[in-house]
Scaffold this motif. Sequence first.
Motif, short mmCIF file in Angstrom:
data_model
loop_
_atom_site.label_atom_id
_atom_site.label_comp_id
_atom_site.label_asym_id
_atom_site.label_seq_id
_atom_site.Cartn_x
_atom_site.Cartn_y
_atom_site.Cartn_z
N ASN A 237 46.67 -32.98 35.64
CA ASN A 237 47.62 -33.12 34.52
C ASN A 237 47.61 -31.89 33.63
OD1 ASN A 237 48.50 -35.61 35.34
ND2 ASN A 237 47.05 -36.72 34.06
N CYS A 238 46.44 -31.35 33.38
CA CYS A 238 46.34 -30.17 32.53
C CYS A 238 47.04 -28.98 33.18
CB CYS A 238 44.87 -29.83 32.26
SG CYS A 238 44.65 -28.32 31.30
N MET A 239 46.79 -28.78 34.47
CA MET A 239 47.40 -27.64 35.15
C MET A 239 48.91 -27.81 35.31
SD MET A 239 44.48 -26.74 37.93
CE MET A 239 45.24 -25.22 38.43
N ARG A 240 49.36 -29.03 35.42
CA ARG A 240 50.79 -29.28 35.57
C ARG A 240 51.54 -29.03 34.27
NH1 ARG A 240 52.91 -35.10 36.78
NH2 ARG A 240 50.94 -35.33 35.70
N THR A 241 50.92 -29.38 33.13
CA THR A 241 51.58 -29.23 31.84
C THR A 241 51.29 -27.89 31.17
OG1 THR A 241 49.72 -30.30 30.73
CG2 THR A 241 51.55 -31.71 31.43
N MET A 242 50.50 -27.06 31.80
CA MET A 242 50.14 -25.76 31.22
C MET A 242 51.37 -24.85 31.18
SD MET A 242 47.16 -23.24 32.57
CE MET A 242 48.00 -22.89 34.11
N PRO A 243 51.60 -24.16 30.06
CA PRO A 243 52.73 -23.22 30.02
C PRO A 243 52.48 -22.04 30.94
CG PRO A 243 51.42 -23.02 28.04
CD PRO A 243 50.87 -24.18 28.82
N PRO A 244 53.53 -21.39 31.41
CA PRO A 244 53.34 -20.24 32.31
C PRO A 244 52.58 -19.12 31.61
CG PRO A 244 55.67 -20.54 31.77
CD PRO A 244 54.92 -21.67 31.16
N ALA A 245 51.79 -18.41 32.38
CA ALA A 245 50.96 -17.34 31.82
C ALA A 245 51.85 -16.20 31.34
CB ALA A 245 49.98 -16.83 32.86
N GLN A 246 51.50 -15.68 30.18
CA GLN A 246 52.24 -14.55 29.63
C GLN A 246 51.50 -13.26 29.96
OE1 GLN A 246 52.62 -15.29 25.48
NE2 GLN A 246 54.23 -16.81 25.74
N LYS A 247 52.25 -12.22 30.14
CA LYS A 247 51.66 -10.93 30.42
C LYS A 247 51.00 -10.41 29.15
CE LYS A 247 53.41 -7.62 33.70
NZ LYS A 247 54.48 -6.69 34.03
N PRO A 248 49.74 -9.97 29.25
CA PRO A 248 49.10 -9.43 28.04
C PRO A 248 49.74 -8.10 27.65
CG PRO A 248 47.67 -9.18 29.94
CD PRO A 248 48.86 -9.97 30.39
N LEU A 249 49.81 -7.86 26.37
CA LEU A 249 50.38 -6.61 25.88
C LEU A 249 49.42 -5.46 26.16
CD1 LEU A 249 51.74 -7.81 22.44
CD2 LEU A 249 53.04 -7.42 24.53
N LYS A 250 49.95 -4.38 26.69
CA LYS A 250 49.12 -3.21 26.98
C LYS A 250 49.06 -2.34 25.72
CE LYS A 250 49.76 -2.72 31.91
NZ LYS A 250 50.13 -1.80 32.98
N PRO A 251 47.87 -1.85 25.40
CA PRO A 251 47.79 -0.94 24.26
C PRO A 251 48.45 0.38 24.61
CG PRO A 251 45.65 -1.18 25.29
CD PRO A 251 46.58 -2.14 25.97
N THR A 252 49.07 1.00 23.64
CA THR A 252 49.82 2.23 23.89
C THR A 252 49.03 3.48 23.55
OG1 THR A 252 50.79 2.12 21.70
CG2 THR A 252 52.01 1.07 23.49
N ILE A 253 47.75 3.35 23.24
CA ILE A 253 46.99 4.52 22.81
C ILE A 253 46.90 5.58 23.91
CG2 ILE A 253 44.74 3.58 23.41
CD1 ILE A 253 43.77 5.01 20.78
N ASN A 254 46.77 5.18 25.17
CA ASN A 254 46.68 6.16 26.25
C ASN A 254 48.00 6.91 26.41
OD1 ASN A 254 44.01 5.64 26.89
ND2 ASN A 254 44.58 3.92 28.18
N TYR A 255 49.12 6.24 26.19
CA TYR A 255 50.42 6.90 26.26
C TYR A 255 50.51 7.96 25.17
CZ TYR A 255 55.33 7.68 25.29
OH TYR A 255 56.54 8.26 25.03
N HIS A 256 50.11 7.60 23.97
CA HIS A 256 50.21 8.55 22.86
C HIS A 256 49.23 9.70 23.02
CE1 HIS A 256 53.21 6.32 20.71
NE2 HIS A 256 52.46 5.22 20.79
N LEU A 257 48.04 9.44 23.55
CA LEU A 257 47.09 10.53 23.79
C LEU A 257 47.64 11.50 24.83
CD1 LEU A 257 43.68 8.66 23.80
CD2 LEU A 257 44.45 10.35 22.15
#
Length: 81
Positions: A52-72
């Motif tokens: 029941n828990c796995m059936r009602t679980m919301p879909p996984a969201q993609k974690p936000l990537k930090p942009t520090i490497n892009y800026h460096l």
Amino acid sequence: MTRIEKLKVKPRKMKRPGPCNQQLTEMLSCWASTGDTQSTKECAEAAKSLHNCMRTMPPAQKPLKPTINYHLARLSKYLIK
């Protein structure tokens, strides 16, 4: 001026508990206590709550990537001369 070659920052990996960790733990402990992973009678309640828990679980969201490497990388042309 200091030369910085291939500077890269690794983000901290934060461990977050899964949404159904408690139910999974109950299921595994039931299996461990009965000594049989195929026993359906003793662990039926734990299996049902996990299902029941796995059936009602919301879909996984993609974690936000930090942009520090892009800026460096973008600013490195100004740092290394």
